[in-house]
Design a protein around this motif. Structure first.
Motif, PDB file in Angstrom:
ATOM      1  N   GLY A  57       0.853  -1.160  -0.137  1.00  0.00           N
ATOM      2  CA  GLY A  57      -0.443   0.316  -0.015  1.00  0.00           C
ATOM      3  C   GLY A  57       1.088   1.186  -0.065  1.00  0.00           C
ATOM      4  N   ARG A  58       1.991   1.181  -0.926  1.00  0.00           N
ATOM      5  CA  ARG A  58       3.067   2.162  -0.885  1.00  0.00           C
ATOM      6  C   ARG A  58       2.826   3.280  -1.951  1.00  0.00           C
ATOM      7  N   PRO A  59       3.012   4.513  -1.611  1.00  0.00           N
ATOM      8  CA  PRO A  59       2.977   5.452  -2.603  1.00  0.00           C
ATOM      9  C   PRO A  59       3.985   5.316  -3.635  1.00  0.00           C
ATOM     10  N   PRO A 143      11.829  -3.079  -0.452  1.00  0.00           N
ATOM     11  CA  PRO A 143      11.977  -2.136   0.671  1.00  0.00           C
ATOM     12  C   PRO A 143      11.565  -3.108   1.779  1.00  0.00           C
ATOM     13  N   SER A 144      11.250  -2.279   3.001  1.00  0.00           N
ATOM     14  CA  SER A 144      11.336  -2.992   4.258  1.00  0.00           C
ATOM     15  C   SER A 144      10.056  -3.763   3.909  1.00  0.00           C
ATOM     16  N   ALA A 145       9.701  -4.926   4.334  1.00  0.00           N
ATOM     17  CA  ALA A 145       8.684  -5.784   4.374  1.00  0.00           C
ATOM     18  C   ALA A 145       7.436  -5.575   5.405  1.00  0.00           C
ATOM     19  N   ASN A 146       7.122  -4.425   5.478  1.00  0.00           N
ATOM     20  CA  ASN A 146       5.837  -3.818   6.234  1.00  0.00           C
ATOM     21  C   ASN A 146       4.956  -3.021   5.281  1.00  0.00           C
ATOM     22  N   PRO A 147       3.630  -3.256   5.810  1.00  0.00           N
ATOM     23  CA  PRO A 147       2.732  -2.236   5.075  1.00  0.00           C
ATOM     24  C   PRO A 147       2.947  -0.891   5.235  1.00  0.00           C
ATOM     25  N   ILE A 151       5.773  -0.037  11.230  1.00  0.00           N
ATOM     26  CA  ILE A 151       6.913  -0.606  12.031  1.00  0.00           C
ATOM     27  C   ILE A 151       7.526  -1.544  11.020  1.00  0.00           C
ATOM     28  N   SER A 152       8.802  -1.267  10.494  1.00  0.00           N
ATOM     29  CA  SER A 152       9.537  -2.242   9.837  1.00  0.00           C
ATOM     30  C   SER A 152       9.686  -3.927  10.802  1.00  0.00           C
ATOM     31  N   PRO A 153       9.820  -4.710   9.885  1.00  0.00           N
ATOM     32  CA  PRO A 153       9.859  -6.227  10.425  1.00  0.00           C
ATOM     33  C   PRO A 153      11.236  -6.719  10.521  1.00  0.00           C
ATOM     34  N   VAL A 180      17.917  -1.791  12.611  1.00  0.00           N
ATOM     35  CA  VAL A 180      17.338  -0.855  11.768  1.00  0.00           C
ATOM     36  C   VAL A 180      18.180  -0.607  10.267  1.00  0.00           C
ATOM     37  N   GLU A 181      17.064   0.042   9.636  1.00  0.00           N
ATOM     38  CA  GLU A 181      17.452  -0.016   8.052  1.00  0.00           C
ATOM     39  C   GLU A 181      18.753   0.472   7.750  1.00  0.00           C
ATOM     40  N   SER A 182      19.328   0.102   6.576  1.00  0.00           N
ATOM     41  CA  SER A 182      20.556   0.729   6.155  1.00  0.00           C
ATOM     42  C   SER A 182      20.957   2.012   6.207  1.00  0.00           C
ATOM     43  N   SER A 235       5.704  11.206   8.976  1.00  0.00           N
ATOM     44  CA  SER A 235       5.257  10.035   9.775  1.00  0.00           C
ATOM     45  C   SER A 235       5.336   8.597   9.291  1.00  0.00           C
ATOM     46  N   HIS A 236       6.084   7.847   9.769  1.00  0.00           N
ATOM     47  CA  HIS A 236       6.652   6.631   9.239  1.00  0.00           C
ATOM     48  C   HIS A 236       7.189   5.614  10.431  1.00  0.00           C
ATOM     49  N   TYR A 237       7.032   4.430  10.211  1.00  0.00           N
ATOM     50  CA  TYR A 237       7.364   3.508  11.282  1.00  0.00           C
ATOM     51  C   TYR A 237       6.532   3.574  12.329  1.00  0.00           C
TER      52      TYR A 237
END
Ligand code: TXA
Ligand code: MG
Length: 322
Positions: A57-59, A143-147, A151-153, A180-182, A235-237
């Motif tokens: 559901g990503r822009p 991308p990170s595997a979250n909606p 929050i990133s998985p 945490v992400e790269s 607003s993210h994570y």
């Protein structure tokens, strides 16, 4: 979208072969990396890449990181200045993404770069990600595997909680060690820190022998108008609960996410270790969410080293939701 039965693949030769076969036929596989789980698709297949956006559901305007097996492979897709060679030699495989000019003959789906003329690329260090890249033999957009916006998985269970029924499989590699992400560095001009992450900016500056510019300004105050990387929305994570940061003690009705010694409901690191705190960050937020927390107070975290990435993610999680 149509529902898909999501399979959990074991971290063995059979699981890797199945994951590679799913990628080859244009399917989606969540894979463990040393940072967080990625939602992988063949970066050359437009339909497969489109399904990433659909599943999350990503822009559409948010470009993706391409994962490859080596710096040598990366050079097929991007221009390669001396600074890229220096950072790749020092830190790949590892939690560093380089943004470089896209080559005309790269052959990737334009959806990967969201129409930009630069590409974000990295060589992950996780042994299962490396084995999958070798078995698949092509570039994996992930991308990170979250909606989107969640929050990133950092475990396969987190992936399934967000994306079960929307992807073909998750390759279960247990918890992600970095958490945490790269770190993302732009190298199409003056080196720029586009996103603080799992590799401390100080280490990158030492390897380059020059400071990194910071286009997004202060990472503790993310700004919608000037995202540090395209799609890095303020607003993210976001967990379901509200967050209050730099809290020295909880108020009535808050659960307290601690750091260092002292009473709390859950501690990112009781010894005050930033590496441990990064590894625990998303898992602890998931855990508080799953426990039904409505309001989370978070102890102050130092702003150096991995603390920059932790504070960046916390600030985004605390930002007003759109
Ligand atoms: O650790 C990680 O980087 C994880 C694992 C799975 O590799 N991936 C990850 O991907 O965090 P994602 O999509 O959640 O975040 C990628 C970030 C986004 O903020 C995006 O805007 C930025 O990278 N990005 C991608 N391509 C870019 C480009 N050409 N220029 C600037 N930023 C870019
Ligand atoms: Mg993400």
């Amino acid at each position: 979208m149509p529902s898909t039965a999501t399979r959990t693949l074991a971290p063995d030769a059979n699981g890797i072969a199945q994951a590679a076969a799913i990628l080859a036929r244009g399917g989606l596989v969540a894979l463990p990396t040393e940072t967080v789980y990625g939602l992988g698709a063949d970066a050359r297949q437009g339909r497969a890449v489109a399904r990433i956006f659909e599943a999350k559901g990503r822009p559409r305007f948010n470009p993706l990181i391409v994962h490859v097996d080596s710096a040598e492979t990366a050079r097929r897709y991007v221009a390669w200045p001396a600074q890229a060679e220096a950072l790749a030699t020092a830190f790949w495989p590892g939690p560093l993404t380089l943004v470089l000019p896209l080559r005309d003959d790269a052959g990737l789906s334009p959806l990967v770069t969201a129409g930009l003329d630069t590409l974000a690329i990295r060589v992950p260090a996780h042994p299962l990600a490396r084995r999958l890249l070798a078995a698949f033999g092509g570039p994996v957009a992930a991308p990170s595997a979250n909606p989107s916006g969640r929050i990133s998985p950092t475990t396969a269970a987190h992936v399934l909680a967000g994306l079960s029924g929307r992807i073909e499989a998750v390759l279960d590699g247990g918890p992600c060690p970095v958490g945490v992400e790269s770190t993302i560095v732009g190298l199409s001009g003056t080196p720029v820190l586009l996103r603080p992450g799992g590799l401390p900016a100080e280490a990158i500056e030492a390897a380059l022998g020059t400071p990194l510019a910071a286009p997004g300004g202060d990472e503790t105050a993310p700004d919608e108008a000037a995202p540090t990387a395209p799609g890095q929305l303020a607003s993210h994570y976001a967990p379901a609960a509200t967050l209050r940061l730099e809290a020295h003690a909880p108020r009535a009705g808050e659960v307290y996410l601690g750091f260092g010694s002292g009473a709390c409901d859950l501690n990112l690191s009781d010894t005050g270790d930033l590496t441990e705190a990064a590894a625990n960050l998303f898992g602890h937020l998931h855990q508080l969410d799953a426990g039904g927390a409505r309001a989370i107070a978070v102890a102050p975290i130092p702003h150096h080293g991995l603390g920059r990435a932790i504070n960046d993610r916390l600030a985004r999680a605390a930002a007003p939701r759109g």
